[in-house]
Scaffold this motif. Structure first.
Motif, PDB file in Angstrom:
ATOM      1  N   UNK A 139      13.886   5.109   7.776  1.00 25.10           N
ATOM      2  CA  UNK A 139      14.733   6.114   8.256  1.00 25.10           C
ATOM      3  C   UNK A 139      15.077   7.911   7.327  1.00 25.10           C
ATOM      4  N   UNK A 140      14.370   9.146   7.595  1.00 25.91           N
ATOM      5  CA  UNK A 140      14.030   9.851   6.781  1.00 25.91           C
ATOM      6  C   UNK A 140      15.124  10.624   7.349  1.00 25.91           C
ATOM      7  N   UNK A 141      15.861  11.381   6.732  1.00 28.79           N
ATOM      8  CA  UNK A 141      17.067  12.937   7.040  1.00 28.79           C
ATOM      9  C   UNK A 141      16.601  14.195   6.376  1.00 28.79           C
ATOM     10  N   UNK A 174      16.073   9.342   2.174  1.00 35.04           N
ATOM     11  CA  UNK A 174      15.773   8.337   2.706  1.00 35.04           C
ATOM     12  C   UNK A 174      17.059   7.361   3.350  1.00 35.04           C
ATOM     13  N   UNK A 175      16.772   6.665   4.360  1.00 36.26           N
ATOM     14  CA  UNK A 175      17.916   5.285   4.159  1.00 36.26           C
ATOM     15  C   UNK A 175      16.969   4.240   4.202  1.00 36.26           C
ATOM     16  N   UNK A 176      17.012   3.339   4.060  1.00 37.71           N
ATOM     17  CA  UNK A 176      15.928   1.955   3.198  1.00 37.71           C
ATOM     18  C   UNK A 176      16.975   0.899   4.283  1.00 37.71           C
ATOM     19  N   UNK A 177      15.532  -0.027   4.506  1.00 33.80           N
ATOM     20  CA  UNK A 177      16.112  -1.326   5.397  1.00 33.80           C
ATOM     21  C   UNK A 177      16.325  -2.310   4.330  1.00 33.80           C
ATOM     22  N   UNK A 178      17.269  -3.747   4.782  1.00 33.35           N
ATOM     23  CA  UNK A 178      16.970  -4.615   3.025  1.00 33.35           C
ATOM     24  C   UNK A 178      16.040  -5.309   3.020  1.00 33.35           C
ATOM     25  N   UNK A 179      14.636  -4.548   3.401  1.00 33.59           N
ATOM     26  CA  UNK A 179      13.724  -5.051   2.166  1.00 33.59           C
ATOM     27  C   UNK A 179      13.702  -4.299   1.321  1.00 33.59           C
ATOM     28  N   UNK A 180      14.008  -3.295   1.178  1.00 36.91           N
ATOM     29  CA  UNK A 180      13.556  -2.128   0.386  1.00 36.91           C
ATOM     30  C   UNK A 180      12.136  -1.108   0.548  1.00 36.91           C
ATOM     31  N   UNK A 233       0.844  -1.499   0.015  1.00 35.99           N
ATOM     32  CA  UNK A 233       0.278   0.408  -0.317  1.00 35.99           C
ATOM     33  C   UNK A 233       0.961   0.794   0.076  1.00 35.99           C
ATOM     34  N   UNK A 234       2.315   1.082   0.084  1.00 38.14           N
ATOM     35  CA  UNK A 234       3.146   2.191   0.182  1.00 38.14           C
ATOM     36  C   UNK A 234       4.077   2.212  -0.991  1.00 38.14           C
ATOM     37  N   UNK A 235       3.752   2.070  -2.246  1.00 40.26           N
ATOM     38  CA  UNK A 235       4.859   1.712  -3.585  1.00 40.26           C
ATOM     39  C   UNK A 235       5.794   2.644  -3.683  1.00 40.26           C
ATOM     40  N   UNK A 236       4.934   4.267  -2.825  1.00 43.46           N
ATOM     41  CA  UNK A 236       6.428   5.209  -2.676  1.00 43.46           C
ATOM     42  C   UNK A 236       7.459   5.630  -1.706  1.00 43.46           C
ATOM     43  N   UNK A 237       7.213   4.835  -1.334  1.00 42.48           N
ATOM     44  CA  UNK A 237       8.224   4.582   0.610  1.00 42.48           C
ATOM     45  C   UNK A 237       9.294   3.190  -0.068  1.00 42.48           C
ATOM     46  N   UNK A 238       9.088   2.650  -1.197  1.00 42.01           N
ATOM     47  CA  UNK A 238      10.734   1.882  -1.545  1.00 42.01           C
ATOM     48  C   UNK A 238      10.872   2.376  -2.301  1.00 42.01           C
ATOM     49  N   UNK A 239      12.278   2.069  -2.222  1.00 39.56           N
ATOM     50  CA  UNK A 239      13.892   1.698  -2.921  1.00 39.56           C
ATOM     51  C   UNK A 239      13.063   1.598  -3.982  1.00 39.56           C
ATOM     52  N   UNK A 240      12.731   1.179  -5.116  1.00 39.84           N
ATOM     53  CA  UNK A 240      13.004   0.548  -5.775  1.00 39.84           C
ATOM     54  C   UNK A 240      11.898   1.684  -7.246  1.00 39.84           C
ATOM     55  N   UNK A 241      11.675   2.901  -6.640  1.00 38.34           N
ATOM     56  CA  UNK A 241      10.946   3.784  -7.208  1.00 38.34           C
ATOM     57  C   UNK A 241      12.138   4.506  -7.471  1.00 38.34           C
ATOM     58  N   UNK A 248      17.506  12.914  12.216  1.00 38.25           N
ATOM     59  CA  UNK A 248      16.639  11.432  11.476  1.00 38.25           C
ATOM     60  C   UNK A 248      15.108  11.609  11.567  1.00 38.25           C
ATOM     61  N   UNK A 249      14.702  11.154  11.445  1.00 34.96           N
ATOM     62  CA  UNK A 249      12.714  11.001  11.397  1.00 34.96           C
ATOM     63  C   UNK A 249      12.940   9.280  11.336  1.00 34.96           C
ATOM     64  N   UNK A 250      12.992   9.096  12.635  1.00 35.41           N
ATOM     65  CA  UNK A 250      12.490   7.255  13.143  1.00 35.41           C
ATOM     66  C   UNK A 250      11.312   7.092  13.331  1.00 35.41           C
ATOM     67  N   UNK A 251      10.390   6.165  12.826  1.00 38.13           N
ATOM     68  CA  UNK A 251       9.443   5.676  13.592  1.00 38.13           C
ATOM     69  C   UNK A 251       9.300   5.252  14.954  1.00 38.13           C
ATOM     70  N   UNK A 252      10.639   4.186  15.413  1.00 41.82           N
ATOM     71  CA  UNK A 252      11.049   3.879  16.506  1.00 41.82           C
ATOM     72  C   UNK A 252      11.350   4.663  17.555  1.00 41.82           C
TER      73      UNK A 252
END
Length: 225
Positions: free
Chosen positions: A155-157, A145-151, A99-107, A166-170
């Motif tokens: 994190x957002x800088x 944007x920093x991406x996880x190993x699952x793309x 549901x969040x394709x624009x949050x993918x490193x594949x873009x 950083x903006x990190x939801x955790x």
């Protein structure tokens, strides 16, 4: 805001519309309009995902939607039409099963069209034709944007990766903090604004002065038009 909705979102960051606008340096009215018109209306109807919760001033969203807002703005800055962006979001959501394709490193983008990378590595234009695009990519999205190993965005800088905000939801429910700490950038700014010096804050929190200055910068730079 209902407590059950709040509990469901704690691990994914909690951002009101004004907070999204502040972090991305966008006008509040524009963010609110985009949320209503695209994420809560068009995108939600296509994939049955709930992108926000609450009403009025209590309306809030999560980290992935914040990232999608950032990418949406970058696409608009390249003069890609909202209609093409909407179609790309729909097609990518189906192809990448998210549901969040624009949050993918594949873009990706070549500055004219919207592209994404399939599982086999093929670069495809994000439209209904899904034809392979053989052109050089001159710009890759999400330099902040920093991406996880699952793309997926992790994190957002907001000031870029050379600055340690950083903006990190955790961390701190996703509010801007100094990297590798839980120290809120807002706390540093408010102390500085109250009269404390950068040098004193650096000693007090055991931080580099440049990190204090970055926190101050975050709260003083102007929003985009």
């Amino acid at each position: 805001m209902e407590s059950n909705n709040l509990n469901q979102q704690l691990g994914g960051g909690i951002y009101t519309i004004p907070e999204v606008a502040f972090i991305l340096k966008l006008p509040v009215g524009k963010v609110r309009r985009w949320m209503t018109e695209f994420w809560d209306n068009k995108f939600s109807k296509k994939n049955s995902n709930k992108y926000s919760w609450g009403e009025g001033r209590d309306k809030a969203t999560n980290f992935y939607t914040l990232i999608e807002f950032y990418v949406f703005y970058q696409l608009r800055a390249l003069n890609i039409s909202t209609n093409r962006i909407f179609k790309a979001h729909q097609d990518m959501a189906e192809q990448l099963n998210t549901a969040y394709p624009f949050a993918s490193s594949k873009l990706l983008s070549d500055g004219k069209s919207i592209l994404f990378t399939m599982k086999d590595g093929t670069i495809v234009e994000a439209d209904n034709t899904r034809q392979a695009v053989f052109k050089q990519i001159i710009e890759q999205f999400c330099k902040k944007i920093e991406f996880s190993t699952t793309d997926i965005a992790e994190r957002f800088y907001p000031l870029g990766k050379e600055k340690h905000i950083i903006v990190d939801p955790h961390h701190q429910f996703g509010q801007p903090v100094i990297e590798e700490t839980n120290i809120l950038a807002q706390t540093l700014y408010e102390l500085y604004n109250a009269g404390e010096t950068v040098a004193f804050l650096s000693r007090l929190y055991d931080l580099k002065e440049i990190d204090i200055q970055s926190a101050i910068e975050l709260f003083t730079i102007k929003e985009a038009a």
